[in-house]
Scaffold this active site. Sequence first.
Site, PDB file in Angstrom:
ATOM      1  N   SER A 102      44.282 -64.659  27.486  1.00  0.00           N
ATOM      2  CA  SER A 102      43.237 -64.017  27.810  1.00  0.00           C
ATOM      3  C   SER A 102      43.345 -62.850  28.893  1.00  0.00           C
ATOM      4  O   SER A 102      44.002 -61.899  28.241  1.00  0.00           O
ATOM      5  CB  SER A 102      42.058 -64.975  28.493  1.00  0.00           C
ATOM      6  OG  SER A 102      40.723 -64.229  28.707  1.00  0.00           O
ATOM      7  N   ASP A 248      37.914 -58.600  26.785  1.00  0.00           N
ATOM      8  CA  ASP A 248      39.030 -58.844  27.415  1.00  0.00           C
ATOM      9  C   ASP A 248      39.862 -59.547  26.121  1.00  0.00           C
ATOM     10  O   ASP A 248      39.728 -59.076  25.167  1.00  0.00           O
ATOM     11  CB  ASP A 248      38.941 -60.275  28.075  1.00  0.00           C
ATOM     12  CG  ASP A 248      38.022 -61.385  27.528  1.00  0.00           C
ATOM     13  OD1 ASP A 248      37.959 -61.508  26.165  1.00  0.00           O
ATOM     14  OD2 ASP A 248      37.841 -62.609  28.214  1.00  0.00           O
ATOM     15  N   ASP A 250      41.165 -62.228  24.378  1.00  0.00           N
ATOM     16  CA  ASP A 250      40.692 -62.832  23.190  1.00  0.00           C
ATOM     17  C   ASP A 250      39.321 -62.547  23.030  1.00  0.00           C
ATOM     18  O   ASP A 250      38.824 -63.436  22.314  1.00  0.00           O
ATOM     19  CB  ASP A 250      41.267 -64.374  23.620  1.00  0.00           C
ATOM     20  CG  ASP A 250      40.474 -64.798  24.622  1.00  0.00           C
ATOM     21  OD1 ASP A 250      39.894 -64.266  25.538  1.00  0.00           O
ATOM     22  OD2 ASP A 250      40.096 -65.984  24.788  1.00  0.00           O
ATOM     23  N   ASP A 252      36.516 -63.339  23.792  1.00  0.00           N
ATOM     24  CA  ASP A 252      35.427 -64.180  23.966  1.00  0.00           C
ATOM     25  C   ASP A 252      34.439 -63.801  24.931  1.00  0.00           C
ATOM     26  O   ASP A 252      33.443 -64.525  25.363  1.00  0.00           O
ATOM     27  CB  ASP A 252      35.867 -65.893  24.467  1.00  0.00           C
ATOM     28  CG  ASP A 252      36.725 -65.735  25.706  1.00  0.00           C
ATOM     29  OD1 ASP A 252      36.945 -64.776  26.172  1.00  0.00           O
ATOM     30  OD2 ASP A 252      37.030 -67.014  26.161  1.00  0.00           O
TER      31      ASP A 252
END
Length: 474
Positions: A102, A248, A250, A252
């Site tokens: 992340s 960010d 990843d 999510d």
Amino acid sequence: MTASFRSLTCFKTYDIRGKLETELNTEIAYRIARAFADIIKPKTVVLGGDARLTSASLKQALANGLMDAGVNVLDLGLTGTEEVYFATFHLKLDAGIQVTASHNPIDFNGMKLVGKNAEPIGPTNGLLSIKALAESQAFSHKHSTRGHYRPLNLMSDYIHHLLSYIQPHHLKTLKVVVNAGNGPAAHVIDVLESQFKQLRVPLKFIKINHQVDGHFPNGVPNPLLKENRADTQNAVKHYQADLGIAWDGDFDRCFFFDEKGEFIDSYYIVGLLAEAFLQKDPHSNIVHDPRLIWHTQHICQSFRRQSIQCPTGHVFIKQKMRQTYAIYGGENSGHHYFRDFSYCDSGMIPWLLVIELLSLKNIPLSAMVAKGQQTFPNSGEMNIKVNQPIEAINKVKAHYQDHASSLKTCDGISLTFINEQQAWRFNLRHSNTESVIRLNVESKSDETLLKQKTNEIIALLIPVMLEDACFQSL
């Protein structure tokens, strides 16, 4: 690579992440996969990986470990975490693993593990057992029939699902800055852009930091850090865009900038999305964390609904949403959860809902959040480094509790103070992984009181702070 560890320090409370080579490498990834297969006993596992330079090799090591244990592997390739979530619940698979760190520093990587229905695998349902087995390496013998490997492209199904949250014909002419941070959000934006063109939706995307690059030439994508916001802010101003969106590593989580380039605290986005869902289904439940609450509660009360608080963290939010059949859950960290997304967090669904709201209300984003910002101002989350987090929290609690209207311990301490002249509250909680306490303060329509009380709490904590402590508003 070779390494021998008595304890695998890459296992954290709810996921896996660690410094490359010293805490996480391909050998450890293989061991994690073998342990995962023995503990979870899946028949088929879907894998994905973010843009980090080591994600592909770690993902391949996972695939090898799973297949040696007789597990079939579906490989989505370059993905955001929610694409693995989607594949797991959409295809009714046994489990999924996303390789990602992340927003962590560039020399880190990690993994997020889910089981059936994309439910997170955490300390109460297998993560600790996987850790213990990966450490001991007392795996079952290699399976006589090796699992098979198959690349899989689910983009079309995923995009179709994303678009089900809005009515594309509602969307009006908007100019949108999108900052993928050189991460995998870029490829989803490209497909959505193509789909919008086919539907003749008049959105114009202005793409910055759009080339996927695991070297992260513009910094590891983490829009919560003030120093990482300038690219999006400047582009919104330069192109006179209607809003900006940044993700960010990843994707999510997504973060919003209004038409002036101003960063919008995720607290007020939670309120917007709660309102959007309650307008569609007034009898639904809304879940949120206890850091900042008054704005979300106000929105829910206007629909004669009571919002539901639960501790911070995706495991708790998802569990509480399932228990209450909540349609939406929001965290002030920028995580947004959706019942129809198997209660998982998504960084794509929120901005689609926001641009639909902009189109329907026909007012700028700054105006949409202005009332919430004025009525419920907040301090922003401050991370304060201390030697003894519990003792620091108890010191603050002892100072205030006799004067509080209420004291709750849902997550850390939340104290509320209401009288005829003023109303304010704060939440103080400690990190599960660092010697850090996190402070959030809010008031009702009183910026002066907010600043006064925030400074008052900080003054109490100064004697127990570490020398390098800082107050970075997140």
